[in-house]
Design a protein around this motif. Structure first.
Motif, PDB file in Angstrom:
ATOM      1  N   ALA A  52      52.276  50.197 -32.425  1.00  0.00           N
ATOM      2  CA  ALA A  52      50.876  50.030 -32.044  1.00  0.00           C
ATOM      3  C   ALA A  52      50.466  48.560 -31.942  1.00  0.00           C
ATOM      4  CB  ALA A  52      49.975  50.748 -33.051  1.00  0.00           C
ATOM      5  N   GLU A  53      50.941  47.749 -32.878  1.00  0.00           N
ATOM      6  CA  GLU A  53      50.434  46.382 -32.977  1.00  0.00           C
ATOM      7  C   GLU A  53      51.081  45.432 -31.977  1.00  0.00           C
ATOM      8  OE1 GLU A  53      47.921  45.625 -34.819  1.00  0.00           O
ATOM      9  OE2 GLU A  53      48.164  46.097 -36.936  1.00  0.00           O
ATOM     10  N   VAL A  54      52.347  45.620 -31.667  1.00  0.00           N
ATOM     11  CA  VAL A  54      53.019  44.688 -30.754  1.00  0.00           C
ATOM     12  C   VAL A  54      52.385  44.700 -29.360  1.00  0.00           C
ATOM     13  CG1 VAL A  54      55.203  44.173 -29.590  1.00  0.00           C
ATOM     14  CG2 VAL A  54      55.192  44.670 -32.032  1.00  0.00           C
ATOM     15  N   PRO A  55      52.122  45.863 -28.739  1.00  0.00           N
ATOM     16  CA  PRO A  55      51.418  45.829 -27.440  1.00  0.00           C
ATOM     17  C   PRO A  55      50.024  45.222 -27.544  1.00  0.00           C
ATOM     18  CG  PRO A  55      52.445  47.975 -27.792  1.00  0.00           C
ATOM     19  CD  PRO A  55      52.544  47.237 -29.079  1.00  0.00           C
ATOM     20  N   ILE A  56      49.314  45.502 -28.645  1.00  0.00           N
ATOM     21  CA  ILE A  56      47.981  44.918 -28.833  1.00  0.00           C
ATOM     22  C   ILE A  56      48.081  43.396 -28.908  1.00  0.00           C
ATOM     23  CG2 ILE A  56      46.064  44.710 -30.457  1.00  0.00           C
ATOM     24  CD1 ILE A  56      46.499  47.650 -31.159  1.00  0.00           C
ATOM     25  N   ALA A  57      49.091  42.893 -29.626  1.00  0.00           N
ATOM     26  CA  ALA A  57      49.250  41.442 -29.747  1.00  0.00           C
ATOM     27  C   ALA A  57      49.513  40.804 -28.388  1.00  0.00           C
ATOM     28  CB  ALA A  57      50.389  41.126 -30.717  1.00  0.00           C
ATOM     29  N   PHE A  58      50.406  41.391 -27.587  1.00  0.00           N
ATOM     30  CA  PHE A  58      50.696  40.830 -26.268  1.00  0.00           C
ATOM     31  C   PHE A  58      49.453  40.867 -25.372  1.00  0.00           C
ATOM     32  CE2 PHE A  58      55.256  41.473 -27.269  1.00  0.00           C
ATOM     33  CZ  PHE A  58      55.715  40.226 -26.878  1.00  0.00           C
ATOM     34  N   GLY A  63      45.514  38.262 -22.379  1.00  0.00           N
ATOM     35  CA  GLY A  63      44.154  38.422 -21.870  1.00  0.00           C
ATOM     36  C   GLY A  63      43.242  37.280 -22.239  1.00  0.00           C
ATOM     37  N   ASN A  64      43.328  36.810 -23.471  1.00  0.00           N
ATOM     38  CA  ASN A  64      42.411  35.743 -23.905  1.00  0.00           C
ATOM     39  C   ASN A  64      42.837  34.376 -23.392  1.00  0.00           C
ATOM     40  OD1 ASN A  64      40.339  37.070 -25.759  1.00  0.00           O
ATOM     41  ND2 ASN A  64      42.260  37.920 -26.523  1.00  0.00           N
ATOM     42  N   ILE A  65      44.137  34.162 -23.169  1.00  0.00           N
ATOM     43  CA  ILE A  65      44.547  32.946 -22.458  1.00  0.00           C
ATOM     44  C   ILE A  65      43.963  32.948 -21.049  1.00  0.00           C
ATOM     45  CG2 ILE A  65      46.534  31.820 -21.379  1.00  0.00           C
ATOM     46  CD1 ILE A  65      48.146  32.379 -23.851  1.00  0.00           C
ATOM     47  N   LEU A  66      43.959  34.116 -20.420  1.00  0.00           N
ATOM     48  CA  LEU A  66      43.409  34.239 -19.076  1.00  0.00           C
ATOM     49  C   LEU A  66      41.918  33.945 -19.058  1.00  0.00           C
ATOM     50  CD1 LEU A  66      44.749  34.928 -16.373  1.00  0.00           C
ATOM     51  CD2 LEU A  66      44.008  37.300 -16.697  1.00  0.00           C
ATOM     52  N   VAL A  67      41.194  34.391 -20.086  1.00  0.00           N
ATOM     53  CA  VAL A  67      39.754  34.112 -20.168  1.00  0.00           C
ATOM     54  C   VAL A  67      39.512  32.602 -20.263  1.00  0.00           C
ATOM     55  CG1 VAL A  67      37.701  34.373 -21.603  1.00  0.00           C
ATOM     56  CG2 VAL A  67      39.153  36.349 -21.145  1.00  0.00           C
ATOM     57  N   PHE A  93      42.633  35.340 -29.503  1.00  0.00           N
ATOM     58  CA  PHE A  93      44.009  34.874 -29.255  1.00  0.00           C
ATOM     59  C   PHE A  93      44.743  34.624 -30.574  1.00  0.00           C
ATOM     60  CE2 PHE A  93      46.673  31.048 -29.162  1.00  0.00           C
ATOM     61  CZ  PHE A  93      47.702  31.487 -28.327  1.00  0.00           C
ATOM     62  N   LEU A  94      44.062  34.023 -31.542  1.00  0.00           N
ATOM     63  CA  LEU A  94      44.694  33.764 -32.835  1.00  0.00           C
ATOM     64  C   LEU A  94      44.952  35.059 -33.601  1.00  0.00           C
ATOM     65  CD1 LEU A  94      42.737  30.569 -33.967  1.00  0.00           C
ATOM     66  CD2 LEU A  94      45.078  30.718 -33.120  1.00  0.00           C
ATOM     67  N   ILE A 309      44.612  49.090 -37.432  1.00  0.00           N
ATOM     68  CA  ILE A 309      45.056  48.946 -36.047  1.00  0.00           C
ATOM     69  C   ILE A 309      43.863  48.898 -35.099  1.00  0.00           C
ATOM     70  CG2 ILE A 309      46.335  50.092 -34.193  1.00  0.00           C
ATOM     71  CD1 ILE A 309      48.230  51.179 -36.334  1.00  0.00           C
ATOM     72  N   LEU A 310      42.836  49.726 -35.360  1.00  0.00           N
ATOM     73  CA  LEU A 310      41.639  49.722 -34.517  1.00  0.00           C
ATOM     74  C   LEU A 310      40.926  48.376 -34.572  1.00  0.00           C
ATOM     75  CD1 LEU A 310      39.649  51.325 -32.728  1.00  0.00           C
ATOM     76  CD2 LEU A 310      38.481  52.027 -34.833  1.00  0.00           C
ATOM     77  N   SER A 311      40.866  47.778 -35.747  1.00  0.00           N
ATOM     78  CA  SER A 311      40.206  46.468 -35.862  1.00  0.00           C
ATOM     79  C   SER A 311      40.961  45.405 -35.074  1.00  0.00           C
ATOM     80  CB  SER A 311      40.095  46.069 -37.337  1.00  0.00           C
ATOM     81  OG  SER A 311      41.381  45.856 -37.901  1.00  0.00           O
ATOM     82  N   HIS A 312      42.273  45.460 -35.073  1.00  0.00           N
ATOM     83  CA  HIS A 312      43.063  44.494 -34.311  1.00  0.00           C
ATOM     84  C   HIS A 312      42.946  44.753 -32.803  1.00  0.00           C
ATOM     85  CE1 HIS A 312      45.831  43.862 -38.048  1.00  0.00           C
ATOM     86  NE2 HIS A 312      44.673  43.246 -38.156  1.00  0.00           N
ATOM     87  N   ALA A 313      42.795  46.012 -32.416  1.00  0.00           N
ATOM     88  CA  ALA A 313      42.712  46.345 -30.989  1.00  0.00           C
ATOM     89  C   ALA A 313      41.490  45.729 -30.329  1.00  0.00           C
ATOM     90  CB  ALA A 313      42.691  47.860 -30.807  1.00  0.00           C
ATOM     91  N   ASN A 314      40.464  45.441 -31.103  1.00  0.00           N
ATOM     92  CA  ASN A 314      39.262  44.830 -30.523  1.00  0.00           C
ATOM     93  C   ASN A 314      39.569  43.499 -29.846  1.00  0.00           C
ATOM     94  OD1 ASN A 314      36.697  42.810 -31.376  1.00  0.00           O
ATOM     95  ND2 ASN A 314      36.164  44.727 -30.358  1.00  0.00           N
ATOM     96  N   SER A 315      40.571  42.778 -30.332  1.00  0.00           N
ATOM     97  CA  SER A 315      40.898  41.470 -29.756  1.00  0.00           C
ATOM     98  C   SER A 315      41.469  41.584 -28.353  1.00  0.00           C
ATOM     99  CB  SER A 315      41.901  40.744 -30.661  1.00  0.00           C
ATOM    100  OG  SER A 315      41.358  40.522 -31.939  1.00  0.00           O
ATOM    101  N   ALA A 316      41.984  42.754 -27.988  1.00  0.00           N
ATOM    102  CA  ALA A 316      42.528  42.941 -26.645  1.00  0.00           C
ATOM    103  C   ALA A 316      41.527  43.582 -25.691  1.00  0.00           C
ATOM    104  CB  ALA A 316      43.786  43.809 -26.718  1.00  0.00           C
TER     105      ALA A 316
END
Length: 422
Positions: A52-58, A63-67, A93-94, A309-316
């Motif tokens: 779950a976390e590895v795809p969210i991290a990528f 996405g945030n580098i693109l922003v 991103f961090l 995992i849901l809290s981390h998903a917000n970053s993507a």
């Protein structure tokens, strides 16, 4: 008599010894089964976390580098509000590049026998979460003053002031997230803890009473009030301006109405960002409250892991929201993705200094398309797309159409196409 009396005693002693050995064997078997089950659960959690976390991290990193790149690349996106969005993107991103790898390491119960390294890794999540909340609060207040006091906002909202506010949000985030590293931790309660577990190093009372009740819930309530007030103000402005337009047919009133609608759409986009943030982060804080009020073992890890995992998903999520809701972000994202992914093999749109599209540039044959006219050096091979133009053209003025087959590139500004709608 003596021999007959001693035999039963020996038999009972032997039977008691066998019973004790059987009980010890049973206890050891149960303990080994429990340990094996515990290790099996750890391996299962590690597998779920990685999947779950590895795809969210990528997604969060890309996405945030693109922003950030889009705001840097497109002058049209360089506004005070978008500077705060860049600060939020840096925090996300961090999360993808640091917090999620730290969480995966903690999920594997590592590092072993290193309390302060474990404490440092888990404290980063708190710091980055707090930075995101303060950035969202700055965005909400920025939109509030832009809608309710537009003329004063234009005077005071400068890039320098925005940079100062962003620096202040990050300093506050570090101050709010630093108490565990300064002593408010569980070192005295778990001095010999071997595994790295969040609840064994971070005091949940700090997470609930200080972090959640002090610096997470109040900003969310302030943002709720601010956006309710913004939508009320936009609705009132649109109604008042519409009445003026009906009465006077004033062009200025029409422009003010369009501006109010635009501000309302921007506020709606940012309200969605804040709503998703609350949906993603409130479950983990509510579970922390339950653990503090009802006991540490009340919330099983099977429930806690999906909330993490849901809290981390917000970053993507935020780059996806910008892509779906904001046309300028969407077009700039497409341009940058084509530019990076295709590496000049096909054309990509370019901005000039006035932020207008000047056409497509082809990197392979030294050919440029300008307003549909081919400008190729002599003796160069023909390009496969030579016969047409990849962009829609405005109709040329009549005096240029009357020139017959002349291929001179028109210099009139009316012949240069404006921005193309996506």
């Amino acid at each position: 008599m003596y021999e007959h009396d001693i035999a039963p005693e020996l038999g009972s002693t032997t039977l008691g010894t066998q019973t004790m050995e059987t009980d010890n064997f049973t206890n050891n078997t149960v303990q080994e089964t429990f340990n094996n089950s515990s290790h099996g659960n750890v391996h299962l959690y590690k597998l779920i976390g990685y999947c779950a976390e590895v795809p969210i991290a990528f997604m969060a990193i890309f996405g945030n580098i693109l922003v950030c790149w889009a705001v840097h690349h497109n002058p049209r996106l360089r506004s005070v509000t978008n500077y705060f969005i860049v600060s939020l993107a840096v925090a996300d991103f961090l999360v993808g590049s640091l917090a999620i790898p730290f969480a995966l390491t903690t999920n594997a119960r590592r590092p072993k026998n290193n309390f302060f390294a474990c404490l440092f890794m888990n404290s980063w999540v708190v710091i980055l979460t707090q930075s995101s909340i303060l950035s969202l609060l700055a965005i909400a207040l920025d939109r509030y003053f832009a809608v309710l006091s537009p003329f004063k906002y234009r005077r005071i909202a400068t890039a320098r002031r925005a940079a100062g506010v962003i620096a202040m949000t990050w300093i506050l985030a570090f101050l709010i997230g630093s108490p565990p590293m300064l002593g408010w931790n569980l070192l005295s309660e778990h001095p010999d803890e071997e595994d790295c577990i969040f609840t064994k190093v971070i005091d949940l009372r700090y997470m609930v009473y200080f972090n959640f009740f002090g610096f997470v819930l109040p900003p969310l309530l302030i943002m709720l009030f601010v956006y309710v007030r913004i939508f009320q103000a936009v609705k009132e402005q649109v109604v008042a301006i519409s009445r003026t337009m009906v009465a006077n047919d004033d062009e200025m009133a029409r422009q003010r109405s369009a501006l109010a609608v635009k501000e309302g759409r921007a506020a709606k986009l940012l309200a969605i960002v804040i709503l998703l943030f609350a949906i993603c982060w409130l479950p983990i804080h509510i579970l922390n409250c339950i653990s503090v009020f009802c006991g540490d073992d009340t919330v099983p890890y099977d429930v806690l892991l999906p909330a993490i995992i849901l809290s981390h998903a917000n970053s993507a999520m935020n780059p996806i929201i910008y892509t779906l809701s904001n046309r300028d972000f969407r077009r700039t994202f497409k341009k940058l993705i084509f530019k990076v992914a295709l590496c000049g093999l096909i054309g990509y749109k370019k901005y000039d200094s006035a932020n207008e599209y000047t056409g497509y540039t082809y990197g392979s044959h030294g050919m440029h398309m300008r307003n549909g006219m081919r400008n190729t050096p002599k003796n160069s091979p023909k390009h496969p797309m030579e016969g047409g133009t990849p962009i829609p053209l405005r109709k040329l003025p009549l005096q240029l159409q009357s020139n017959g087959d002349k291929t001179e590139t028109p210099t009139s500004s009316a012949a240069i196409p404006k921005e193309i709608s996506s």
